[in-house]
Motif scaffolding. Sequence first.
Motif, PDB file in Angstrom:
ATOM      1  N   LEU A 297      17.968  51.370  50.800  1.00  0.00           N
ATOM      2  CA  LEU A 297      18.034  50.011  51.316  1.00  0.00           C
ATOM      3  C   LEU A 297      19.338  49.882  52.090  1.00  0.00           C
ATOM      4  O   LEU A 297      20.411  50.064  51.530  1.00  0.00           O
ATOM      5  N   VAL A 298      19.232  49.598  53.378  1.00  0.00           N
ATOM      6  CA  VAL A 298      20.413  49.426  54.217  1.00  0.00           C
ATOM      7  C   VAL A 298      20.936  48.005  54.069  1.00  0.00           C
ATOM      8  O   VAL A 298      20.185  47.034  54.176  1.00  0.00           O
TER       9      VAL A 298
ATOM     10  N   ASP B 264      14.188  49.664  53.591  1.00  0.00           N
ATOM     11  CA  ASP B 264      14.365  48.229  53.802  1.00  0.00           C
ATOM     12  C   ASP B 264      15.715  48.008  54.472  1.00  0.00           C
ATOM     13  O   ASP B 264      16.588  48.885  54.460  1.00  0.00           O
ATOM     14  N   TYR B 265      15.898  46.815  55.042  1.00  0.00           N
ATOM     15  CA  TYR B 265      17.102  46.522  55.832  1.00  0.00           C
ATOM     16  C   TYR B 265      17.479  45.070  55.560  1.00  0.00           C
ATOM     17  O   TYR B 265      16.736  44.156  55.901  1.00  0.00           O
ATOM     18  N   LEU B 266      18.636  44.870  54.917  1.00  0.00           N
ATOM     19  CA  LEU B 266      19.076  43.524  54.554  1.00  0.00           C
ATOM     20  C   LEU B 266      20.418  43.224  55.226  1.00  0.00           C
ATOM     21  O   LEU B 266      21.426  43.838  54.895  1.00  0.00           O
ATOM     22  N   PRO B 267      20.437  42.295  56.197  1.00  0.00           N
ATOM     23  CA  PRO B 267      21.689  41.985  56.898  1.00  0.00           C
ATOM     24  C   PRO B 267      22.647  41.171  56.025  1.00  0.00           C
ATOM     25  O   PRO B 267      22.237  40.401  55.166  1.00  0.00           O
TER      26      PRO B 267
ATOM     27  N   LEU C 148      18.549  40.434  47.331  1.00  0.00           N
ATOM     28  CA  LEU C 148      18.757  41.864  47.127  1.00  0.00           C
ATOM     29  C   LEU C 148      17.975  42.346  45.916  1.00  0.00           C
ATOM     30  O   LEU C 148      17.287  43.375  45.974  1.00  0.00           O
ATOM     31  N   PHE C 149      18.064  41.613  44.802  1.00  0.00           N
ATOM     32  CA  PHE C 149      17.343  42.005  43.595  1.00  0.00           C
ATOM     33  C   PHE C 149      15.836  42.032  43.851  1.00  0.00           C
ATOM     34  O   PHE C 149      15.134  42.943  43.390  1.00  0.00           O
TER      35      PHE C 149
ATOM     36  N   VAL D  40      10.839  45.313  44.822  1.00  0.00           N
ATOM     37  CA  VAL D  40       9.758  45.772  45.698  1.00  0.00           C
ATOM     38  C   VAL D  40       9.775  47.288  45.812  1.00  0.00           C
ATOM     39  O   VAL D  40       8.738  47.952  45.736  1.00  0.00           O
ATOM     40  N   ILE D  41      10.976  47.855  45.985  1.00  0.00           N
ATOM     41  CA  ILE D  41      11.090  49.311  46.083  1.00  0.00           C
ATOM     42  C   ILE D  41      10.675  49.964  44.769  1.00  0.00           C
ATOM     43  O   ILE D  41       9.999  50.999  44.757  1.00  0.00           O
TER      44      ILE D  41
END
Length: 217
Positions: A76-77, A97-100, A108-109, A114-115
């Motif tokens: 997860l980025v 996944d990519y979370l800015p 995030l949790f 999901v992962i």
Amino acid sequence: MKILLVEDDINLAEALVKSLHNEGYATNHVNNGSDALLSIKTQDCDMVVLDLGLPDIDGTEVLRNIRKQKNPIPILVLTARDTIEDKIQGLDFGADDYLPKPFEVKELFARLRVIERRLGTVNTSIIEVANVVLDIASHKITCDDEVIECSRKEFMVLKSLMENTGRIQSREQLEHNLYQWGEEVASNAVEVHIHHLRKKLPKNFIKTIRGVGYRVG
């Protein structure tokens, strides 16, 4: 589940390690790409949360290096690079996944769950075995609709067992999911947590497989 957090912002990293630990994840933190690649190579983690703005190697190169090795570990980025082009590049390079940044830790949790579901470690936030129900999202355990109070580590042990219903979990596997890297583990820690859980759960819910480990179901 053990998470490798790759983040050079020390204040953010310390806050995330604490939050992840409270959420039931054992977490190791490194602040550069070289240490991240070494840790992943030793296969001492199950998932990576990766910042892109690292001091030695750009995070995209870390990501590409991992995928060049045909390593399928989920990544997860987590980064301040929030343009559409950045997101597309990160996903194309192999991020799951990519979370800015900035982000809400609850999101995030949710993305980590999901992962986990993709990995097959958990099909939903609710795990039910016989009359015991464990809710990963709310950290609540109930038996016959009555709430069972337990410590965070007891919750983590039971979560690991119930996620693997019908399969034996060795003491080493439970310790792997329970403790941080470098955290001192008492020789009988798992046995103590199992003992306390058994007092709160139905008789024989947790079975001992002598010389091998523990199992539910």
